[in-house]
Design a protein around this motif. Structure first.
Motif, mmCIF file in Angstrom:
data_model
loop_
_atom_site.group_PDB
_atom_site.id
_atom_site.type_symbol
_atom_site.label_atom_id
_atom_site.label_comp_id
_atom_site.label_asym_id
_atom_site.label_seq_id
_atom_site.Cartn_x
_atom_site.Cartn_y
_atom_site.Cartn_z
ATOM 1 N N PRO A 14 -5.139 16.426 0.037
ATOM 2 C CA PRO A 14 -4.870 15.514 1.164
ATOM 3 C C PRO A 14 -3.722 14.581 0.628
ATOM 4 O O PRO A 14 -3.910 13.841 -0.297
ATOM 5 C CB PRO A 14 -6.433 14.884 1.498
ATOM 6 C CG PRO A 14 -7.321 15.213 0.382
ATOM 7 C CD PRO A 14 -6.255 16.402 -0.467
ATOM 8 N N SER A 15 -3.046 14.033 1.791
ATOM 9 C CA SER A 15 -2.023 13.033 1.604
ATOM 10 C C SER A 15 -2.552 11.576 1.764
ATOM 11 O O SER A 15 -3.771 11.693 2.538
ATOM 12 C CB SER A 15 -0.734 13.279 2.323
ATOM 13 O OG SER A 15 -1.104 13.470 3.750
ATOM 14 N N PRO A 16 -2.193 10.607 1.120
ATOM 15 C CA PRO A 16 -2.647 9.187 1.739
ATOM 16 C C PRO A 16 -2.288 8.907 2.906
ATOM 17 O O PRO A 16 -1.543 9.247 3.323
ATOM 18 C CB PRO A 16 -2.246 8.627 0.306
ATOM 19 C CG PRO A 16 -0.756 9.049 0.036
ATOM 20 C CD PRO A 16 -1.011 10.430 0.282
ATOM 21 N N PRO A 17 -2.947 7.972 3.515
ATOM 22 C CA PRO A 17 -2.820 7.361 4.795
ATOM 23 C C PRO A 17 -1.245 6.768 4.688
ATOM 24 O O PRO A 17 -0.896 6.267 3.640
ATOM 25 C CB PRO A 17 -3.760 6.289 4.994
ATOM 26 C CG PRO A 17 -4.935 6.354 3.921
ATOM 27 C CD PRO A 17 -4.029 7.139 2.737
ATOM 28 N N VAL A 18 -0.749 6.861 5.978
ATOM 29 C CA VAL A 18 0.565 6.475 5.890
ATOM 30 C C VAL A 18 0.598 4.822 6.256
ATOM 31 O O VAL A 18 -0.248 4.595 6.824
ATOM 32 C CB VAL A 18 1.282 7.018 7.190
ATOM 33 C CG1 VAL A 18 2.707 6.202 7.372
ATOM 34 C CG2 VAL A 18 1.495 8.322 6.989
ATOM 35 N N ASP A 19 1.365 4.239 5.569
ATOM 36 C CA ASP A 19 1.241 2.431 5.718
ATOM 37 C C ASP A 19 2.170 1.983 6.883
ATOM 38 O O ASP A 19 3.134 2.483 7.156
ATOM 39 C CB ASP A 19 1.872 1.716 4.515
ATOM 40 C CG ASP A 19 1.993 0.356 4.859
ATOM 41 O OD1 ASP A 19 1.300 -0.152 5.434
ATOM 42 O OD2 ASP A 19 2.899 -0.293 3.749
ATOM 43 N N VAL A 20 1.315 1.645 8.008
ATOM 44 C CA VAL A 20 1.928 1.268 9.192
ATOM 45 C C VAL A 20 1.775 -0.114 9.431
ATOM 46 O O VAL A 20 2.130 -0.661 10.712
ATOM 47 C CB VAL A 20 1.055 1.932 10.239
ATOM 48 C CG1 VAL A 20 1.455 3.632 10.376
ATOM 49 C CG2 VAL A 20 -0.335 1.777 10.526
ATOM 50 N N SER A 21 1.505 -0.946 8.424
ATOM 51 C CA SER A 21 1.471 -2.351 8.424
ATOM 52 C C SER A 21 2.769 -2.933 9.013
ATOM 53 O O SER A 21 2.541 -4.164 9.533
ATOM 54 C CB SER A 21 1.093 -3.091 7.059
ATOM 55 O OG SER A 21 1.852 -2.817 6.067
ATOM 56 N N SER A 22 3.951 -2.474 8.891
ATOM 57 C CA SER A 22 5.144 -3.177 9.450
ATOM 58 C C SER A 22 5.441 -2.671 10.745
ATOM 59 O O SER A 22 6.398 -3.135 11.327
ATOM 60 C CB SER A 22 6.280 -2.763 8.324
ATOM 61 O OG SER A 22 6.672 -1.141 8.620
ATOM 62 N N LEU A 23 4.530 -1.735 11.432
ATOM 63 C CA LEU A 23 4.905 -1.486 12.756
ATOM 64 C C LEU A 23 4.237 -2.415 13.718
ATOM 65 O O LEU A 23 3.221 -3.063 13.466
ATOM 66 C CB LEU A 23 4.691 -0.286 13.076
ATOM 67 C CG LEU A 23 4.925 1.117 12.384
ATOM 68 C CD1 LEU A 23 4.300 2.353 12.869
ATOM 69 C CD2 LEU A 23 6.629 1.159 12.343
#
Length: 80
Positions: A14-23
């Protein structure tokens, strides 16, 4: 005669969560969006452009900031 089936390939990790903190979320609500599945087969994202100087974010947007067809597309992905 049919040839024997080849063994299934191992699943990728499984891939790690995508960082969406800058959206930045600019939509006012997600009215009409179906609930997210508890155990989805796949993960996806629907990303939209918002023109800050245009009413509602652009001429293709409804009053909540989403394109008119975006929630329909997202619901199609959720229900697939």
């Amino acid at each position: 005669p049919a040839s024997p089936a080849s063994p299934a390939s191992p699943a990728s990790p499984p891939s790690p969560p995508v960082d969406v903190s800058s959206l930045t979320v600019v939509a006012k609500d997600d009215l009409g969006l179906d609930p997210q599945p508890a155990s989805p087969k796949y993960k996806g994202a629907l990303v939209q452009i918002f023109v800050r100087g245009a009413p509602f974010g652009g001429s293709d947007k409804s009053s909540n900031g989403h394109r008119y067809d975006s929630v329909t597309f997202a619901n199609g992905m959720i229900g697939a």
